[in-house]
Design a protein around this motif. Structure first.
Motif, PDB file in Angstrom:
ATOM      1  N   MET A 165     -12.213   4.870  -1.063  1.00  0.00           N
ATOM      2  CA  MET A 165     -11.083   3.747  -0.998  1.00  0.00           C
ATOM      3  C   MET A 165     -10.357   3.128  -2.453  1.00  0.00           C
ATOM      4  SD  MET A 165      -9.024   4.444   0.903  1.00  0.00           S
ATOM      5  CE  MET A 165      -9.351   5.762   1.915  1.00  0.00           C
ATOM      6  N   ILE A 198      -8.314   4.578  -4.606  1.00  0.00           N
ATOM      7  CA  ILE A 198      -6.855   4.761  -4.710  1.00  0.00           C
ATOM      8  C   ILE A 198      -5.957   3.006  -4.903  1.00  0.00           C
ATOM      9  CG2 ILE A 198      -4.966   4.657  -2.633  1.00  0.00           C
ATOM     10  CD1 ILE A 198      -6.320   5.973  -0.652  1.00  0.00           C
ATOM     11  N   VAL A 199      -6.928   2.554  -4.815  1.00  0.00           N
ATOM     12  CA  VAL A 199      -5.882   1.381  -4.750  1.00  0.00           C
ATOM     13  C   VAL A 199      -5.946   0.299  -6.784  1.00  0.00           C
ATOM     14  CG1 VAL A 199      -6.717  -1.928  -4.806  1.00  0.00           C
ATOM     15  CG2 VAL A 199      -7.035  -0.035  -2.555  1.00  0.00           C
ATOM     16  N   ILE A 204      -3.486   3.327  -7.466  1.00  0.00           N
ATOM     17  CA  ILE A 204      -2.012   2.839  -6.672  1.00  0.00           C
ATOM     18  C   ILE A 204      -1.124   2.017  -7.896  1.00  0.00           C
ATOM     19  CG2 ILE A 204      -0.711   1.854  -5.525  1.00  0.00           C
ATOM     20  CD1 ILE A 204      -2.029   3.159  -3.247  1.00  0.00           C
ATOM     21  N   LEU A 251       1.357   1.553 -10.386  1.00  0.00           N
ATOM     22  CA  LEU A 251       2.486   0.803 -10.469  1.00  0.00           C
ATOM     23  C   LEU A 251       3.134  -0.174 -11.999  1.00  0.00           C
ATOM     24  CD1 LEU A 251       4.238  -0.232  -8.236  1.00  0.00           C
ATOM     25  CD2 LEU A 251       2.094  -2.113  -8.192  1.00  0.00           C
ATOM     26  N   ALA A 274       4.859   1.804 -14.274  1.00  0.00           N
ATOM     27  CA  ALA A 274       6.623   1.936 -13.372  1.00  0.00           C
ATOM     28  C   ALA A 274       7.419   1.152 -14.106  1.00  0.00           C
ATOM     29  CB  ALA A 274       6.682   2.190 -11.663  1.00  0.00           C
ATOM     30  N   LEU A 275       6.264   0.294 -14.091  1.00  0.00           N
ATOM     31  CA  LEU A 275       6.953  -1.534 -14.585  1.00  0.00           C
ATOM     32  C   LEU A 275       7.203  -1.680 -15.619  1.00  0.00           C
ATOM     33  CD1 LEU A 275       4.851  -4.618 -12.495  1.00  0.00           C
ATOM     34  CD2 LEU A 275       7.259  -4.288 -12.786  1.00  0.00           C
ATOM     35  N   LEU A 293      10.495   0.007 -16.007  1.00  0.00           N
ATOM     36  CA  LEU A 293      11.897  -0.787 -15.236  1.00  0.00           C
ATOM     37  C   LEU A 293      12.077  -2.064 -16.660  1.00  0.00           C
ATOM     38  CD1 LEU A 293      13.138  -1.866 -13.135  1.00  0.00           C
ATOM     39  CD2 LEU A 293      11.501  -3.445 -12.771  1.00  0.00           C
ATOM     40  N   PHE A 348      13.675  -0.219 -19.217  1.00  0.00           N
ATOM     41  CA  PHE A 348      15.501   0.186 -18.287  1.00  0.00           C
ATOM     42  C   PHE A 348      15.810  -0.831 -18.880  1.00  0.00           C
ATOM     43  CE2 PHE A 348      18.511   0.577 -15.441  1.00  0.00           C
ATOM     44  CZ  PHE A 348      19.467   0.864 -16.093  1.00  0.00           C
ATOM     45  N   PHE A 374      13.692  -0.151  -8.002  1.00  0.00           N
ATOM     46  CA  PHE A 374      12.521  -0.559  -7.911  1.00  0.00           C
ATOM     47  C   PHE A 374      11.397  -0.863  -6.594  1.00  0.00           C
ATOM     48  CE2 PHE A 374       8.961  -2.012 -10.296  1.00  0.00           C
ATOM     49  CZ  PHE A 374       8.321  -0.965 -10.874  1.00  0.00           C
ATOM     50  N   LEU A 381      -6.571  -0.744   3.173  1.00  0.00           N
ATOM     51  CA  LEU A 381      -5.786  -0.466   2.566  1.00  0.00           C
ATOM     52  C   LEU A 381      -4.446  -0.706   3.196  1.00  0.00           C
ATOM     53  CD1 LEU A 381      -5.911   1.934   0.071  1.00  0.00           C
ATOM     54  CD2 LEU A 381      -4.906   3.074   1.773  1.00  0.00           C
TER      55      LEU A 381
END
Lengths: 59, 798
Positions: free
Chosen positions: A1, A4-5, A8, A12, A15-16, A19, A22, B181, B204
């Motif tokens: 598990m 996954i954390v 992610i 993230l 993605a930041l 952002l 932009f 976002f 989770l």
């Protein structure tokens, strides 16, 4: 598990970063004028021959 | 040479029909101004200007470029400069004439004409140009003059160069981006919750919850800050607007969700919170987009010149109008507006007060006479002494009249009224829920009360108005009718009295002058110079209709009252006037005629007619009872023509001063009418402001337009009734949108009150209601618009 954390949080973060990019483009004024550049691209570079641009006159 | 108007030839420069054609390089030009611009451009190899767009020029009017001298005055200069140093400066000019690709091209190539200019960049949407230049090589005034000679006169007035509408829009985009976002990510992290999780994945889920909380914090505190702030402001002013229930909902969502996560009792409603803020900001952004192209914020001071020449010892120096004091001697030139009440020092001056009184005949003032602010000087420059400071003079007192500050206070939009009721309803339901649950199960009170506040958040409600009105404004705009803001649509829908101005509204703004007969080109100039001697309105009209500006001395000038004028030009006796006066056979023709005879031989006549705009009569008939009447500054001369157009019960008033027009509108309002006034916006500016909806008619979109609620293109005047009908439809669509959003609220509230609201329900219901309301209003408005205005939207599309 835990994987996954990890994934992610990495996604993230990426993605930041986007952002942030932009944010920078807005702050640096790249969206201040979105009309003129589309018209400016119609201009031709360099000097043109004087006679070549005469247009037929309406009569 | 025959000088009957040739409509088949269009000016190569400005595209207007040439009344009198001048030729250069086989290209026709309508006036020397246009030809000069062409000459400058062809000498400098800038003829690409003419290939980018057809006839891109602006018709040259005889502007006095010396007004730009004031730009070298430090206090004026600083208003236009964004940056200044010895060798580099950056100026921003607003140039209303910018209208096509060619304009951009020419203005960005200004450096080829003026070597001191380093770079220039046009912002088309704002009609402005930023010019980098070297102040040691070229002065700001030279740049402005250069632009003006090309037909791109920079706007020089009290308000120019002061406002820069930049930051707000950028802020909104950033807030919107952050919300988008976070909304997207929160949705992703909430998916497992929507689909259901095994007990094994609970760890989770907890991670996701905390991530959601982290992502929602910037949305709540940054993106949603406007709503929170607006709600606080409304609270301190003891008023309730639509932002109050929204802020209430946002706070409830944030508090409840944070509580859920911290105590570990649930996943929270962060998806709803972020989604809500995102949709609200999209609505706001759309609204901003709609308003963007309409720069309406001019006030009346814009009419005043920025600077005026004041005597400084022996010299004349330009000073800012604000700095004029009593006792100063100022010099006013032809075409300039007198900035303050003054006493004339020179012998004689012709002053045109049409701007103030609506009377088109100029008034003659003699030495020692008092001349009033707002008058426009015609003729040779004159000197005058200021007797009253600018702020106290008549015109500004008329304009500063408090009625001109439009009633934003006492006018409450449909939106605010509904918001008040809505907020109270929510509070009552919340209190009711609290009481009911405290009797049943006290531990559930807090949960269900917050649930009520969450789903009651009027997101869809808040989106209805911007989308309905915004879309309607776009439809109007594409058909040639531009509105100041959305409230105007509501007021238009309520209008039950429409008042028209005559000149420029019901009739075309300009007189149509045609010369029928034979006159050589130089003879026409004689006539023009003879006409210049007289102040009679007809002489002025004839004078203005003849091109050319060569001054010729007129001797033995005599004016025969009520008959005509006579004078000797170049040893020829020229007479102008009535048929009897010139000895011609009278022509039976509608309209006014001015005959011309030279050396006793009748040469022909000028036919002068004000023509009514096509389709106006039908439009007025369709308006029916709403059409209350006509207020005109002109004399009753054209009255019979107007009687044919207007219904019998309409009130036709002539020879009205601006104050009369204002009073008339105020009377109607006192009778409880909602008044719309349609006028050209110059001498009826006061009335346009007083009435509930002031619409200015313009035939030339390049012309800068006065303060009003809306601007309509002259050729769309005949569809004015359609715009009123559409405003009614817009209000109906708005109410329908409200009904839809209320239906959602009823469903959601019943779930919340009964304690069945889960985060999943909220996540589905809230965006769904927003999207369906937005889709409904957009589609409904577009349909209504294209059904009624479809044909014109296409022809007027930019």
């Amino acid at each position: 598990m835990i994987i996954i954390v990890l994934l992610i949080s990495i996604s993230l973060l990426i993605a930041l970063v986007f952002l942030g990019i932009f944010w920078w483009t807005v702050k640096s004024g790249q969206y201040d004028d979105v009309v003129t550049p589309s018209m400016r691209m119609l201009f031709e570079d360099g000097p043109k021959d004087k006679k070549a641009d005469s247009k037929p006159t309406k009569s | 040479m025959e000088t009957i108007t040739q409509t088949d030839l269009c000016c190569y420069h400005c595209g207007q029909p040439c009344a009198e054609t001048l030729w250069l390089d086989d290209k026709p030009f309508c006036c020397t101004g246009c030809r000069t611009v062409y000459e400058i451009l062809s000498e400098n190899d800038l003829c690409t200007y003419y290939t980018l767009d057809k006839s891109p020029g602006v018709r040259q009017t005889e502007t006095d470029t010396s007004v730009y001298a004031c730009l070298d005055d430090p206090s004026v200069r600083s208003r236009f400069l964004e940056f200044d140093s010895a060798n580099f400066a950056r100026a921003r000019f607003v140039i209303p004439a910018i209208h096509c690709v060619s304009c951009i091209w020419l203005l960005e190539n200004l450096r080829k004409l003026e070597p001191g200019i380093l770079r220039s960049e046009v912002n088309y949407a704002h009609k402005s140009v930023v010019i980098d230049f070297n102040p040691s090589r070229v002065s700001l005034s030279q740049i402005a003059q250069r632009a003006a000679t090309l037909g791109y006169a920079p706007q020089i007035n009290l308000d120019a160069g002061t406002s820069k509408p930049k930051g707000a829009n950028q802020q909104l985009i950033l807030k919107l981006t952050v919300a988008a976002f976070c909304f997207g990510n929160v949705m992703l992290f909430s998916f497992p919750e929507y689909l259901g999780l095994d007990a094994a994945d609970l760890a989770l889920q907890e991670v996701f919850s905390w991530l959601n909380l982290a992502l929602s914090i910037p949305v709540f505190f940054y993106s949603g800050s406007d709503y929170l702030r607006s709600a606080v402001t409304a609270f301190t002013q003891r008023r309730i607007n639509i932002d109050v229930p929204i802020a209430l909902g946002l706070i409830a969502l944030m508090a409840r969700s944070t509580w859920d996560i911290v105590t570990g009792t649930g996943p929270g409603y962060f998806d709803s919170l972020t989604g809500l803020v995102f949709f609200l900001l999209v609505g706001r952004w759309f609204q901003g987009k709609t308003y963007e192209s309409l720069a309406f914020d001019r006030d009346f001071k814009s009419y005043f010149p920025l600077a005026v020449e004041r005597a400084d010892g022996q010299d004349w120096r330009p000073v800012v109008v604000h700095e004029i004091r009593e006792g100063d001697t100022i010099r006013i030139r032809n075409g300039e507006i007198i900035p303050a009440d003054s006493r004339l020092l020179d012998d004689k001056a012709l002053i045109d007060y049409s701007f103030v009184t609506g009377e088109s005949a100029p008034v003659e003032a003699r030495a020692g006479d008092l001349v009033y602010a707002g008058g426009r000087l015609a003729g040779v420059p004159v000197r005058m002494t200021v007797v009253r400071k600018i702020a106290q003079s008549y015109l500004t007192s008329l304009w500063n009249n408090q009625v001109f500050q439009k009633d934003t206070k006492d006018y409450r939009s449909v939106m605010d009224k509904i918001a008040t009721r809505f907020t109270w309803a929510v509070v009552i339901i919340a209190v009711g829920t609290a009481i009911a649950w405290s009797m049943k199960d006290a531990s559930q009170v807090w949960l269900n009360v917050t649930a009520v506040l969450i789903v009651a958040c009027p997101c869809a409600l808040a989106l209805t108005a911007p989308f309905t009105y915004g879309n309607m404004m776009r439809v109007f705009g594409r058909a040639g009718f531009y509105l100041k803001n959305a409230h105007v649509i509501e007021r238009m829908a309520k209008t039950n009295a429409i008042v028209f101005d005559k000149t420029g509204t019901v009739t075309h703004g300009k007189e149509k002058v045609t010369f029928i007969g034979v006159l050589a080109e130089d003879e026409l100039l004689w006539v023009k110079n003879l006409a210049a001697c007289s102040t009679h309105p007809l002489s002025r009209i004839v004078y203005n209709s003849i091109a050319g500006s060569q001054p010729i001395k007129v001797d033995k000038f005599v004016e025969f009252e009520g008959q005509g004028i006579e004078g000797t030009v170049r040893d020829h006796k020229v007479r102008m006037g009535s048929a009897e006066f010139t000895g011609a056979d009278p022509v039976s023709k509608q309209g006014t005629t001015v005959f011309v005879s030279i050396d006793g031989i009748v040469r022909g006549y000028f036919a002068i007619g004000t023509s009514i705009r096509p389709g106006i009569a039908d439009m007025i008939r369709r308006l029916g009872e709403k059409c209350k009447g006509l207020v005109s500054g002109d004399s009753a001369a054209g009255g019979t023509m107007m009687k044919d157009i207007f219904p019998a019960e309409a009130d036709l008033r002539f020879a009205q001063s601006p104050q009369d027009k204002l009073d008339y509108v105020r009377d109607l309002q006192a009778q409880g009418q909602v008044v719309t006034m349609v006028g050209d916006g110059l001498n009826d500016a006061g009335a346009l402001r007083q009435c509930d909806v002031g619409i200015a008619v313009t035939d030339d979109t390049g012309v800068f337009t006065p303060a009003s609620d809306g601007i309509i293109k002259g050729d769309m005047m005949r569809h004015l009734d359609t715009f009123f009908n559409l405003s009614n439809s817009a209000v109906k669509i708005l109410y329908a949108g409200f009904v839809i959003s209320f239906l959602y609220n009823v469903v959601a509230l019943s779930l919340a009150v009964s304690g069945h609201l889960t985060p999943l329900h909220a996540a589905i219901l809230m965006p769904l209601s927003s999207i369906s309301v937005v889709a409904f209003s957009t589609i409904a408005v577009r349909l209504a618009g294209s059904r009624k205005l479809g044909a014109y939207i296409k022809t007027n599309a930019v």
